[in-house]
Design an enzyme around this catalytic site. Structure first.
Site, PDB file in Angstrom:
ATOM      1  N   ASP A  49       0.866  -1.165   0.000  1.00  0.00           N
ATOM      2  CA  ASP A  49       0.000   0.000   0.000  1.00  0.00           C
ATOM      3  C   ASP A  49       0.915   1.231   0.000  1.00  0.00           C
ATOM      4  OD1 ASP A  49      -3.279   0.481   1.504  1.00  0.00           O
ATOM      5  OD2 ASP A  49      -2.147   1.720   0.099  1.00  0.00           O
TER       6      ASP A  49
HETATM    7  C1  GLC Z   1      -4.388   4.131  -0.326  1.00  0.00           C
HETATM    8  C2  GLC Z   1      -5.293   2.971   0.051  1.00  0.00           C
HETATM    9  C3  GLC Z   1      -5.353   1.886  -0.983  1.00  0.00           C
HETATM   10  C4  GLC Z   1      -5.217   2.489  -2.363  1.00  0.00           C
HETATM   11  C5  GLC Z   1      -3.806   3.052  -2.462  1.00  0.00           C
HETATM   12  C6  GLC Z   1      -3.563   3.725  -3.817  1.00  0.00           C
HETATM   13  O1  GLC Z   1      -3.647   4.531   0.775  1.00  0.00           O
HETATM   14  O2  GLC Z   1      -5.044   2.357   1.301  1.00  0.00           O
HETATM   15  O3  GLC Z   1      -6.610   1.201  -0.817  1.00  0.00           O
HETATM   16  O4  GLC Z   1      -5.427   1.503  -3.348  1.00  0.00           O
HETATM   17  O5  GLC Z   1      -3.515   3.977  -1.424  1.00  0.00           O
HETATM   18  O6  GLC Z   1      -4.377   4.840  -3.946  1.00  0.00           O
END
Ligand code: GLC
Length: 746
Positions: A270
């Site tokens: 993430d």
């Molecule tokens: C965010 C979220 C995740 C998302 C990623 C990219 O922090 O936790 O669900 O896909 O970043 O945007």
């Protein structure tokens, strides 16, 4: 070892992967493990002069948040034409509940209990996203969520692993289609691995701690369902699990995902999560963070700036074997080859601009109609049930901060959704009432989050002049739901409850329409308002869908994917609780209540154990009657339960006893007693949508086998056990009363 997606196991494809890998320098290999976010202010100047330079040098393998074909093609041209090995970029984006055609939020889509429809929405999202060069979505989010304080309940399919698994499969099949190489296919990304929905106290990014039994019985099944459906990427979660941050956890990322499940795709972190291993405290510096993450099985570093800056030295210092890098690169290249990016790297940037065509709106409207849940529908002052709205209703007061709100209807993670595409309830209602000579009195009454009562008088005045009030209240989608939106109070925000009480005090019949991304505490409303509709955030066709349901053009069929509490203190609240040794016998527990006056029972002394509105609950404008449950056998042997073949059929007749056609979500629950483990009082193990004309009866049959009957034992194995007794419940909610029993024998 199971092959979860044959397209990644293809021999020819892997030969191409290995041939390319053999040509790559260490820096080029590491480049494939690096993802940055476009449009984000660049990091420290030393890190990134600009993406074009890095891409040309083969230092970046993926970008996220590139939302248009022209920008995608501009960077892709550099990768394909200027980099030494011409490896195309893969573009990722959060296409969570639609790309430009925005559907209801995922929790609302789950309320449809209609995986086939959800698959269609994912397919449409894939065709729209891929047209912009996006070939990878960070979806489906399949985190089981049982604590309504957590803002991200909205992004998933709720509290139940069976429903969650069905929805996970639907999204993966919709996104990835039959062939990943189809230019309209996009790679799915199962997130957030793992068990992010169980954050302590419902607080965002918090630690998760649970037994391996709970992990495998409740939280892992939807991830596994998505992987078994062929998902080719996974995203690690921000949380730690039993003390180990998920972004550097070899138990989940390698033991479970690879060794047990046979996953051959790749894992992306993430956002910035690799670097945050320092904050978690398991790394004193970013080099250690990178070493722990790559060694655990984390293949791609999203915006962490760690792999890009630290991995080469770690390899050269012998702290990370180059073979580890090679395997991560293979996993990523497999997906890029499978998507056909080497053959089709570019988007058609001459494509016409998006138009919400009638076909797109029709699917968005159907999805919204099926997501709406009729929670309550009672008589008012001697009138029959308030809904559907009767022709005699001439003047409607439409009140509250959501009645004419376009952007609010898109909810959180609405991607490229455009508020201008939204048809509001006010627009649809005024058009309808005008056509029938009726009148709409609109007054916003209050804001979502304010203590100002300046709008109250106009709202109350409109109510007094009306035959019926539609009161739209709820939480703010973009800021109060989704990521970083945990709430410690689950009531209606601001002074909305005061407006509700003031409108009810007029004595006029009130339909409360709730816009939320989680269960809210609606106890006062349930006691004082005749009709309540949970609308979630319904997407671009919010208005037409709501009017079709409110006027009865469409009979509501939605069912709750999450339990609604009487009080916040009940959270985490969910159906499949364990019975305890002193069960209190609440309505939705399956055993006969003991002496409810008894003090020493497992319950609160100030609210019921049961939810205000239980999992699987949703009313219709007709009435469905259930005949007793019949079983094809009273006993099943363990031998019959080898493999996944059905071993027993459970059936009932469902009859539409009312005057209008309707669709019922027929649900099957099991309770297991006599096992080596304490098992939940009920758990969902089947559902079917059945449409019945007035007076029509259908025979509904469920096939049960090892997948439905098994549970996780104390040794973390999925088993069935001789000597256990199963109770089968079939009905229109988790409070189903028709039941039958069978046993498992040697
Ligand atoms: C965010 C979220 C995740 C998302 C990623 C990219 O922090 O936790 O669900 O896909 O970043 O945007």
């Amino acid at each position: 070892m199971p092959v979860t997606n044959p397209q990644l196991a293809d021999k020819h494809l892997n030969a191409r992967v290995n041939a390319l890998l053999a040509k790559m320098t260490l820096e080029e290999k590491i480049g494939q493990l690096v993802q940055y976010s476009a449009g984000v202010p660049t990091g420290p100047a030393t890190d990134r002069q600009n993406y074009a330079t890095m891409i040309a040098a083969g230092e970046v393998g993926s970008l996220l948040n590139v939302g248009d074909a022209k920008t995608a093609n501009m960077y892709q041209k550099i990768a394909v034409e200027q980099s030494r090995l011409h490896i195309p970029l893969i573009y990722g984006l959060d296409v969570i509940h639609g790309d430009r055609t925005v559907f209801p939020v995922p929790l609302g889509l789950a309320a449809s209990f209609d995986p086939a429809m959800v698959k269609e929405t994912a397919r449409m999202a894939a065709t729209e996203a891929s047209a912009d060069g996006v070939r990878w979505t960070f979806s489906p989010m399949v985190d089981i969520a049982r604590d309504a304080r957590w803002g991200r309940v909205v992004e998933g399919a709720g509290e139940d692993p069976y429903l969650g698994s069905a929805m996970a499969r639907a999204y993966v099949h919709g996104y990835q289609g039959d062939r990943l190489s189809d230019p309209t296919s996009i790679a799915a990304c199962v997130k957030h691995f793992a068990a992010y929905g169980a954050v302590t106290a419902g607080r965002e990014y918090n630690a998760v701690d649970m037994s391996d039994v709970m992990l495998r019985q409740v939280y892992l099944p939807p991830y596994q369902a998505a992987i078994d459906a062929g998902a080719v990427t996974v995203m690690s979660s921000f949380n730690s699990l039993n003390g180990v941050p998920a972004t550097a956890d070899p138990y989940t990322l390698t033991q479970i995902l690879r060794n047990e499940w046979g996953f051959q795709g790749f894992v992306v972190s993430d956002y910035h999560a690799v670097y945050e291993l320092i904050d978690h405290g398991i790394a004193l510096d970013s080099a250690t963070a990178g070493q722990k993450a790559i060694s655990a099985g984390l293949d791609m570093d999203m915006e962490g700036n760690v792999y890009h800056m630290r991995l080469a030295a770690l390899v050269r210092d012998g702290q990370v074997p180059e073979a580890t890098i090679d395997e991560a690169v293979r996993r990523i290249l497999r997906v890029k080859f499978a998507l056909g990016l080497f053959e089709h790297p570019y988007a058609d940037d001459k494509a016409p601009a998006y138009v919400a065509t009638p076909e797109k709106r029709a699917l968005a409207r159907q999805a919204a109609e099926e997501s709406l849940v009729l929670l309550q529908n009672q008589a008012h002052l001697g009138q029959p049930k308030l809904l559907p709205i009767r022709p005699q209703v001439h003047t409607i007061a439409l009140l509250g901060p959501f009645g004419d709100a376009q952007g609010e209807m898109l909810g959180s993670w609405s991607g490229k959704g455009n508020p201008a595409d939204v048809v509001t309830l006010r627009t649809a209602l005024e058009a309808r009432m005008k056509a029938t000579g009726g009148k709409v009195l609109y007054a916003q009454g209050t804001e979502i989050l304010t203590q100002s009562e300046t709008g109250f008088a106009a709202a109350i005045d409109a109510a007094k002049q009306s035959d019926l009030v539609l009161l739209t209240l709820g939480e703010d989608g973009p800021t109060m739901t989704g990521e970083a939106a945990s709430r410690a109070h689950l009531g209606l925000p601001g002074n909305q409850e005061k407006l509700l009480e003031a409108v009810v005090a007029t004595g006029k019949p009130v339909v409360l329409i709730v816009f939320s991304g989680r269960p809210l505490v609606l106890d006062w409303a349930a006691q004082h308002v005749s009709a309540i509709v949970e609308a979630w955030f319904p997407g671009i066709e919010a208005g037409p869908a709501l009017t079709n349901i409110l006027f009865g053009d469409v009979n509501p069929s939605g069912k709750l994917p999450v339990s609604f509490p009487y009080a916040m203190g009940q959270e985490p609240l969910y159906l499949s609780q364990l019975p305890t040794g002193r069960p209190a016998g609440d309505a939705n527990l399956s055993h006969p209540p003991r002496n409810a006056a008894e003090k020493y029972l497992s319950r609160y002394i100030d609210v019921p154990n049961a939810p205000l509105f239980p999992f699987g609950h949703g009313l219709s404008y007709t009435e469905f009657n259930y005949a007793p449950v019949t079983l094809s056998a009273q006993q099943v042997s363990v031998a019959q339960l080898q493999g996944n073949a059905p071993a027993l059929e459970a059936s009932t007749d469902v009859r539409n006893a009312g005057a209008v056609a309707g669709t019922e979500v027929v649900q099957l629950y099991l309770r297991i007693r006599g096992a080596s483990m304490e098992e939940p009082v009920r758990q969902l193990e089947g559902f079917q949508r059945v449409t019945l004309a007035p007076g029509e009866t259908k025979h509904v049959t469920f096939s049960l086998g090892f997948p439905e009957m098994s549970f996780i034992n104390a040794q973390s194995q999925r088993v069935v056990e001789p000597g256990t007794e199963y109770t089968v419940y079939i009905g229109g909610s988790s409070q189903a009363t028709q039941s039958a029993q069978f046993n498992i024998v040697k």
